[in-house]
Design a protein around this motif. Structure first.
Motif, PDB file in Angstrom:
ATOM      1  N   VAL A 154       0.841  -1.206   0.000  1.00 48.95           N
ATOM      2  CA  VAL A 154       0.000   0.000   0.000  1.00 48.95           C
ATOM      3  C   VAL A 154       0.880   1.262   0.000  1.00 48.95           C
ATOM      4  N   ALA A 155       2.003   1.200   0.737  1.00 48.93           N
ATOM      5  CA  ALA A 155       2.932   2.336   0.735  1.00 48.93           C
ATOM      6  C   ALA A 155       3.393   2.605  -0.700  1.00 48.93           C
ATOM      7  N   GLY A 156       3.754   1.538  -1.414  1.00 46.54           N
ATOM      8  CA  GLY A 156       4.178   1.669  -2.818  1.00 46.54           C
ATOM      9  C   GLY A 156       3.085   2.300  -3.663  1.00 46.54           C
ATOM     10  N   LEU A 157       1.857   1.826  -3.482  1.00 42.58           N
ATOM     11  CA  LEU A 157       0.717   2.392  -4.221  1.00 42.58           C
ATOM     12  C   LEU A 157       0.546   3.880  -3.927  1.00 42.58           C
ATOM     13  N   SER A 158       0.736   4.232  -2.643  1.00 46.47           N
ATOM     14  CA  SER A 158       0.428   5.605  -2.217  1.00 46.47           C
ATOM     15  C   SER A 158       1.400   6.642  -2.784  1.00 46.47           C
ATOM     16  N   ILE A 159       2.556   6.212  -3.302  1.00 46.73           N
ATOM     17  CA  ILE A 159       3.516   7.188  -3.856  1.00 46.73           C
ATOM     18  C   ILE A 159       2.852   7.954  -5.008  1.00 46.73           C
ATOM     19  N   GLY A 160       2.180   7.186  -5.887  1.00 46.99           N
ATOM     20  CA  GLY A 160       1.501   7.836  -7.015  1.00 46.99           C
ATOM     21  C   GLY A 160       0.007   7.998  -6.757  1.00 46.99           C
ATOM     22  N   GLY A 161      -0.542   7.101  -5.940  1.00 49.23           N
ATOM     23  CA  GLY A 161      -1.943   7.221  -5.521  1.00 49.23           C
ATOM     24  C   GLY A 161      -2.962   6.551  -6.429  1.00 49.23           C
ATOM     25  N   ALA A 162      -2.528   5.993  -7.569  1.00 48.53           N
ATOM     26  CA  ALA A 162      -3.511   5.334  -8.448  1.00 48.53           C
ATOM     27  C   ALA A 162      -3.755   3.889  -7.982  1.00 48.53           C
ATOM     28  N   ASN A 163      -4.864   3.331  -8.444  1.00 51.50           N
ATOM     29  CA  ASN A 163      -5.164   1.909  -8.189  1.00 51.50           C
ATOM     30  C   ASN A 163      -5.235   1.490  -6.721  1.00 51.50           C
ATOM     31  N   MET A 164      -5.669   2.374  -5.841  1.00 54.80           N
ATOM     32  CA  MET A 164      -5.857   1.998  -4.430  1.00 54.80           C
ATOM     33  C   MET A 164      -7.097   1.108  -4.352  1.00 54.80           C
ATOM     34  N   ASN A 165      -6.907  -0.155  -4.591  1.00 54.97           N
ATOM     35  CA  ASN A 165      -8.036  -1.070  -4.703  1.00 54.97           C
ATOM     36  C   ASN A 165      -8.013  -2.039  -3.511  1.00 54.97           C
ATOM     37  N   LEU A 166      -9.114  -2.064  -2.753  1.00 58.57           N
ATOM     38  CA  LEU A 166      -9.171  -2.864  -1.521  1.00 58.57           C
ATOM     39  C   LEU A 166      -8.897  -4.342  -1.791  1.00 58.57           C
ATOM     40  N   PHE A 167      -9.429  -4.855  -2.887  1.00 58.92           N
ATOM     41  CA  PHE A 167      -9.228  -6.278  -3.193  1.00 58.92           C
ATOM     42  C   PHE A 167      -7.779  -6.571  -3.551  1.00 58.92           C
ATOM     43  N   MET A 168      -7.121  -5.600  -4.196  1.00 59.47           N
ATOM     44  CA  MET A 168      -5.701  -5.771  -4.504  1.00 59.47           C
ATOM     45  C   MET A 168      -4.881  -5.839  -3.205  1.00 59.47           C
ATOM     46  N   ILE A 169      -5.273  -5.013  -2.235  1.00 55.72           N
ATOM     47  CA  ILE A 169      -4.554  -4.988  -0.963  1.00 55.72           C
ATOM     48  C   ILE A 169      -4.734  -6.327  -0.235  1.00 55.72           C
ATOM     49  N   LEU A 170      -5.985  -6.819  -0.259  1.00 58.13           N
ATOM     50  CA  LEU A 170      -6.271  -8.126   0.342  1.00 58.13           C
ATOM     51  C   LEU A 170      -5.464  -9.226  -0.356  1.00 58.13           C
ATOM     52  N   ALA A 171      -5.413  -9.147  -1.690  1.00 54.90           N
ATOM     53  CA  ALA A 171      -4.673 -10.144  -2.473  1.00 54.90           C
ATOM     54  C   ALA A 171      -3.196 -10.125  -2.093  1.00 54.90           C
ATOM     55  N   ALA A 172      -2.633  -8.921  -1.907  1.00 56.07           N
ATOM     56  CA  ALA A 172      -1.212  -8.813  -1.550  1.00 56.07           C
ATOM     57  C   ALA A 172      -0.956  -9.480  -0.198  1.00 56.07           C
ATOM     58  N   PHE A 173      -1.878  -9.263   0.740  1.00 60.14           N
ATOM     59  CA  PHE A 173      -1.740  -9.841   2.084  1.00 60.14           C
ATOM     60  C   PHE A 173      -1.799 -11.380   2.032  1.00 60.14           C
ATOM     61  N   ILE A 174      -2.800 -11.907   1.308  1.00 58.31           N
ATOM     62  CA  ILE A 174      -2.956 -13.372   1.221  1.00 58.31           C
ATOM     63  C   ILE A 174      -1.761 -13.972   0.475  1.00 58.31           C
ATOM     64  N   MET A 175      -1.347 -13.306  -0.598  1.00 62.01           N
ATOM     65  CA  MET A 175      -0.245 -13.834  -1.391  1.00 62.01           C
ATOM     66  C   MET A 175       1.045 -13.872  -0.562  1.00 62.01           C
ATOM     67  N   ALA A 176       1.249 -12.842   0.250  1.00 64.11           N
ATOM     68  CA  ALA A 176       2.439 -12.824   1.097  1.00 64.11           C
ATOM     69  C   ALA A 176       2.405 -13.991   2.089  1.00 64.11           C
ATOM     70  N   SER A 177       1.221 -14.303   2.634  1.00 67.14           N
ATOM     71  CA  SER A 177       1.126 -15.446   3.557  1.00 67.14           C
ATOM     72  C   SER A 177       1.490 -16.733   2.821  1.00 67.14           C
ATOM     73  N   ILE A 178       0.968 -16.871   1.595  1.00 69.13           N
ATOM     74  CA  ILE A 178       1.245 -18.082   0.809  1.00 69.13           C
ATOM     75  C   ILE A 178       2.754 -18.233   0.581  1.00 69.13           C
ATOM     76  N   PHE A 179       3.394 -17.141   0.199  1.00 71.34           N
ATOM     77  CA  PHE A 179       4.818 -17.240  -0.128  1.00 71.34           C
ATOM     78  C   PHE A 179       5.701 -17.350   1.103  1.00 71.34           C
ATOM     79  N   TYR A 180       5.198 -16.912   2.240  1.00 66.98           N
ATOM     80  CA  TYR A 180       6.025 -17.002   3.444  1.00 66.98           C
ATOM     81  C   TYR A 180       6.065 -18.430   3.991  1.00 66.98           C
ATOM     82  N   ILE A 181       4.972 -19.172   3.826  1.00 63.90           N
ATOM     83  CA  ILE A 181       4.871 -20.501   4.447  1.00 63.90           C
ATOM     84  C   ILE A 181       6.039 -21.447   4.069  1.00 63.90           C
ATOM     85  N   PRO A 182       6.357 -21.631   2.788  1.00 65.45           N
ATOM     86  CA  PRO A 182       7.475 -22.533   2.482  1.00 65.45           C
ATOM     87  C   PRO A 182       8.796 -22.086   3.114  1.00 65.45           C
ATOM     88  N   THR A 183       8.987 -20.763   3.294  1.00 67.80           N
ATOM     89  CA  THR A 183      10.258 -20.314   3.863  1.00 67.80           C
ATOM     90  C   THR A 183      10.349 -20.697   5.342  1.00 67.80           C
TER      91      THR A 183
END
Ligand code: GPP
Ligand code: MG
Length: 293
Positions: A154-183
């Motif tokens: 979200v910090a990255g998004l906020s630099i320019g301010g476009a595409n502040m999409n709630l579902f994208m933010i949720l997707a980033a959170f879930i995706m990070a959990s997925i990628f963290y698990i194998p590590t």
């Protein structure tokens, strides 16, 4: 051997957070964005990561000395705090300097960016440092990393301010959990021996890897919502994250053999580095009006 500061800061390991930041940056930038803000934002990112990793090195000194060099960006037994090349006091001074520098650069961008870097710094601290030391708490370890990745996206998004999409933010959170698990599973044997109850140690490697299926299912639903409701830029991205997560979840589960996960860290670091570079270039092209999404 690499310089003691590189071994302390571990910039190669930052790539895992550079990806959500760069993706946010790439989507958020417009031709009206301020180029100076972009430079300040990358400095804030560098200082945030430096703070989080120095604090981690201080807190992990007594476990890192047992590391055998496997499945990490470096052999942690060569951490300059372990080898006494840097004192704990010196590292503490550095961490305070990095903390203030991250906040100073963030302050120059916008209030939301500042708040998110502050949250990132707090997460970096409570992840490693007692009394919370969430890296040793089942679920706490995954949640802390996923929240940090979501915040920096979200910090990255906020630099320019476009595409502040709630579902994208949720997707980033879930995706990070997925990628963290194998590590956390590749660290299983080392963490168990060190007496750390990470999610992998608490639930067992097999069970925790299986939760990736559930998270991927949720991500697919969010991806479909993004695909149906968002602009072309995000539609393409929704398809890519669904595909990437499906392949990654399947591959990680197949690769588990008798409590050992045979995934080399480069399978995460190299694609993440390439994608990060691609999104930074994409953002810069948008800034100069060379790509109009
Ligand atoms: C290293 O953790 C990871 C970090 C210091 C990044 C955390 C930052 C946040 C903002 C949450 P680790 O000690 O679990 O792994 P390693 O054994 O590789 O040091
Ligand atoms: Mg550590």
């Amino acid at each position: 051997m690499k310089s003691k500061f590189i071994r302390l800061l571990r910039p190669i390991a930052w790539i895992t957070f550079l990806l959500p930041f760069s993706v946010g940056f790439g989507f958020g930038i417009t031709s009206k964005s301020n180029p100076l803000h972009i430079i300040f934002a990358f400095f804030a990112f560098i200082f945030w990561m430096s703070f989080s990793f120095v604090v981690n090195a201080i807190a992990d000194k007594d476990v890192d000395k047992f590391h055998n060099g496997r499945s990490k960006d470096m052999n942690l037994a060569y951490q300059p705090l372990v080898t006494n090349e840097i004192t704990k006091k010196g590292a503490l001074y550095l961490s305070v300097m990095f903390l203030f520098s991250s906040l100073l650069f963030a302050w120059l961008i916008n209030p939301l960016f500042f708040l998110l870097i502050l949250i990132g710094d707090v997460l970096g601290y409570i992840y490693s440092m007692p009394p919370m030391r969430l890296k040793t708490k089942p679920v706490g370890d995954i949640l802390c990393n996923a929240l940090a990745a979501g915040a920096i996206f979200v910090a990255g998004l906020s630099i320019g301010g476009a595409n502040m999409n709630l579902f994208m933010i949720l997707a980033a959170f879930i995706m990070a959990s997925i990628f963290y698990i194998p590590t956390v599973v590749t660290d299983y044997a080392f963490d168990k021996k060190a007496g750390l109850t990470t999610s992998a140690v608490f639930f067992g490697p097999k069970k925790i890897l299986q939760t990736m299926y559930l998270l991927t299912a949720i991500l697919v639903i969010i991806g479909i919502i993004i695909f149906l409701t968002a602009n072309t830029e995000l539609k393409v991205f929704a398809l890519l994250i669904i595909l990437y997560s499906l392949v990654f979840t399947l591959a990680s589960n197949i690769k588990l053999k008798k409590e050992r996960l045979y995934i080399h860290e480069n399978w995460i670091l190299i694609p993440f580095a390439i994608l990060s570079a691609a999104f930074v270039i994409y953002g810069i092209l948008k800034l100069f009006g060379l790509v109009i999404p």
